[in-house]
Design a protein around this motif. Sequence first.
Motif, mmCIF file in Angstrom:
data_model
loop_
_atom_site.group_PDB
_atom_site.id
_atom_site.type_symbol
_atom_site.label_atom_id
_atom_site.label_comp_id
_atom_site.label_asym_id
_atom_site.label_seq_id
_atom_site.Cartn_x
_atom_site.Cartn_y
_atom_site.Cartn_z
ATOM 1 N N LEU A 1 4.355 13.320 -10.100
ATOM 2 C CA LEU A 1 5.333 12.507 -10.839
ATOM 3 C C LEU A 1 5.644 11.263 -10.014
ATOM 4 N N LEU A 2 4.734 10.321 -9.993
ATOM 5 C CA LEU A 2 4.877 9.160 -9.118
ATOM 6 C C LEU A 2 6.007 8.231 -9.591
ATOM 7 N N PRO A 3 6.885 7.829 -8.675
ATOM 8 C CA PRO A 3 8.016 6.970 -9.040
ATOM 9 C C PRO A 3 7.702 5.480 -8.870
ATOM 10 N N PHE A 4 6.486 5.072 -9.255
ATOM 11 C CA PHE A 4 6.090 3.683 -9.086
ATOM 12 C C PHE A 4 5.737 3.076 -10.438
ATOM 13 N N GLY A 5 6.173 1.844 -10.632
ATOM 14 C CA GLY A 5 5.910 1.173 -11.892
ATOM 15 C C GLY A 5 4.453 0.782 -12.044
ATOM 16 N N GLU A 6 4.072 0.446 -13.259
ATOM 17 C CA GLU A 6 2.694 0.073 -13.546
ATOM 18 C C GLU A 6 2.349 -1.236 -12.836
ATOM 19 N N GLY A 7 1.207 -1.252 -12.170
ATOM 20 C CA GLY A 7 0.728 -2.459 -11.523
ATOM 21 C C GLY A 7 1.575 -2.940 -10.367
ATOM 22 N N THR A 8 2.116 -2.010 -9.565
ATOM 23 C CA THR A 8 2.995 -2.403 -8.459
ATOM 24 C C THR A 8 2.355 -2.242 -7.091
ATOM 25 N N LEU A 9 1.182 -1.624 -7.007
ATOM 26 C CA LEU A 9 0.553 -1.335 -5.722
ATOM 27 C C LEU A 9 -0.824 -1.994 -5.641
ATOM 28 N N GLY B 1 -2.566 -6.654 10.008
ATOM 29 C CA GLY B 1 -2.292 -7.719 9.065
ATOM 30 C C GLY B 1 -2.958 -7.562 7.721
ATOM 31 N N ARG B 2 -3.831 -6.565 7.579
ATOM 32 C CA ARG B 2 -4.506 -6.373 6.288
ATOM 33 C C ARG B 2 -3.612 -5.644 5.294
ATOM 34 N N VAL B 3 -2.666 -4.840 5.808
ATOM 35 C CA VAL B 3 -1.686 -4.154 4.958
ATOM 36 C C VAL B 3 -0.312 -4.673 5.344
ATOM 37 N N ASP B 4 0.337 -5.387 4.444
ATOM 38 C CA ASP B 4 1.640 -5.975 4.761
ATOM 39 C C ASP B 4 2.738 -4.926 4.794
ATOM 40 N N THR B 5 2.806 -4.114 3.742
ATOM 41 C CA THR B 5 3.836 -3.075 3.639
ATOM 42 C C THR B 5 3.180 -1.766 3.269
ATOM 43 N N LEU B 6 3.406 -0.748 4.093
ATOM 44 C CA LEU B 6 2.881 0.595 3.808
ATOM 45 C C LEU B 6 4.050 1.501 3.453
ATOM 46 N N VAL B 7 4.062 1.989 2.216
ATOM 47 C CA VAL B 7 5.062 2.949 1.766
ATOM 48 C C VAL B 7 4.514 4.342 2.033
ATOM 49 N N ALA C 1 0.843 -1.196 0.000
ATOM 50 C CA ALA C 1 0.000 0.000 0.000
ATOM 51 C C ALA C 1 0.877 1.245 0.000
ATOM 52 N N LEU C 2 0.328 2.331 -0.531
ATOM 53 C CA LEU C 2 1.024 3.623 -0.567
ATOM 54 C C LEU C 2 0.176 4.657 0.145
ATOM 55 N N ASP C 3 0.804 5.401 1.060
ATOM 56 C CA ASP C 3 0.181 6.576 1.680
ATOM 57 C C ASP C 3 0.767 7.785 0.981
ATOM 58 N N LEU C 4 0.006 8.359 0.060
ATOM 59 C CA LEU C 4 0.494 9.440 -0.791
ATOM 60 C C LEU C 4 0.166 10.791 -0.164
ATOM 61 N N GLN D 1 -2.102 8.440 -13.065
ATOM 62 C CA GLN D 1 -0.886 7.785 -12.604
ATOM 63 C C GLN D 1 -1.166 6.830 -11.446
ATOM 64 N N ILE D 2 -2.031 7.235 -10.532
ATOM 65 C CA ILE D 2 -2.391 6.366 -9.411
ATOM 66 C C ILE D 2 -3.072 5.109 -9.913
ATOM 67 N N ARG D 3 -4.019 5.271 -10.832
ATOM 68 C CA ARG D 3 -4.722 4.097 -11.363
ATOM 69 C C ARG D 3 -3.765 3.161 -12.088
ATOM 70 N N GLN D 4 -2.805 3.725 -12.824
ATOM 71 C CA GLN D 4 -1.840 2.889 -13.538
ATOM 72 C C GLN D 4 -0.897 2.162 -12.579
ATOM 73 N N ALA D 5 -0.586 2.783 -11.448
ATOM 74 C CA ALA D 5 0.312 2.150 -10.471
ATOM 75 C C ALA D 5 -0.362 1.026 -9.703
ATOM 76 N N LEU D 6 -1.692 0.987 -9.722
ATOM 77 C CA LEU D 6 -2.429 -0.062 -9.024
ATOM 78 C C LEU D 6 -2.477 -1.344 -9.861
ATOM 79 N N ARG D 7 -2.390 -2.458 -9.172
ATOM 80 C CA ARG D 7 -2.624 -3.733 -9.831
ATOM 81 C C ARG D 7 -4.104 -3.840 -10.194
ATOM 82 N N PRO D 8 -4.478 -4.675 -11.153
ATOM 83 C CA PRO D 8 -5.899 -4.866 -11.458
ATOM 84 C C PRO D 8 -6.673 -5.223 -10.193
ATOM 85 N N ASP D 9 -7.812 -4.563 -10.008
ATOM 86 C CA ASP D 9 -8.661 -4.704 -8.833
ATOM 87 C C ASP D 9 -8.018 -4.117 -7.584
#
Length: 307
Positions: A109-117, A77-83, A54-57, A138-146
């Motif tokens: 200018l988000l520094p996250f790859g497509e489908g990484t969150l 336990g619902r969020v394993d890693t919070l960036v 997860a990302l806290d932007l 950019q946020i939608r693109q950085a999210l994995r499907p669903d």
Amino acid sequence: MMQSDDMMVFDRALVRRRRDRAAPGLAGHNFLFEHVAAMLADRLLDVTRRFPVALDLGCHDGAMARALAGADGILAGRVDTLVQADLSPALARSAAANGGPTLACDEELLPFGEGTLDLVLSNLSLHWINDLPGALVQIRQALRPDGLFLAAMLGAGTLAELRTALVEAETELIGGASPRLSPFADLRDAAGLLQRAGFALPVADAETVTVSYENAFRLIADLRGMGETNAGLNRNPATPPRAFWPTVAARYAERFAEPDGRIPASFEVLFLAGWSPHDSQQKPRPRGSASRSLAEALGTVERPVRQ
């Protein structure tokens, strides 16, 4: 990403400097960030799934991380890693005390790859973005499907009382009014932006948080302490007359003071939620596929329109 001039509303460098300046003392002024973070965490409770990354932007000093850790243990336990990420390096360093990866980055200018969150959260930061449609894409693109996007931002009804007092004081002393508060989006615009950005199942709603103050000076001190004062490019750079702020305080009290003498300050909070598209999600049925007419469902009679 290039931005056209009509998208340039805020001085982002000034926003960063004010956040850096606010960082050392933010704990004394961060009540609104803490309150809205708890509201976001409460909404996340309705989503019964686990989010590996997860990302806290726009994390400020980590209010969202603390809310997720609190939440009566239900979210444990619902969020394993919070960036945690913030425009301000000083605030990012403050948030690092909550543990986990932390970085300074620009929301535009988000520094996250497509489908990484798997989840993107944002707590009262998006209202300072110039190209909000582009940032949402950019946020939608950085999210994995669903993947889920859940955010809160200040809306058009924020600080309506202060805005009125500022206009009246400046008109009285100078003979005209200039932009003294930053502009905010309204709920309808925010809902439309989710759809434009390609989110599935978009939802937008608003709640007003009202805070009581001894006087307008205490309110302004809190806004400065939060790093939330006007950073609009169209702000008036001239120093106002010495009588300006006392007049603002007087007009504020005259117009809005409660019986006990305290003044209210309204913060309209827009809540945005949307999902990165996925084949498993509910979709509207094809046009004309209904088996019953609307008239049948409503128990009324359908009448043809006269030509």
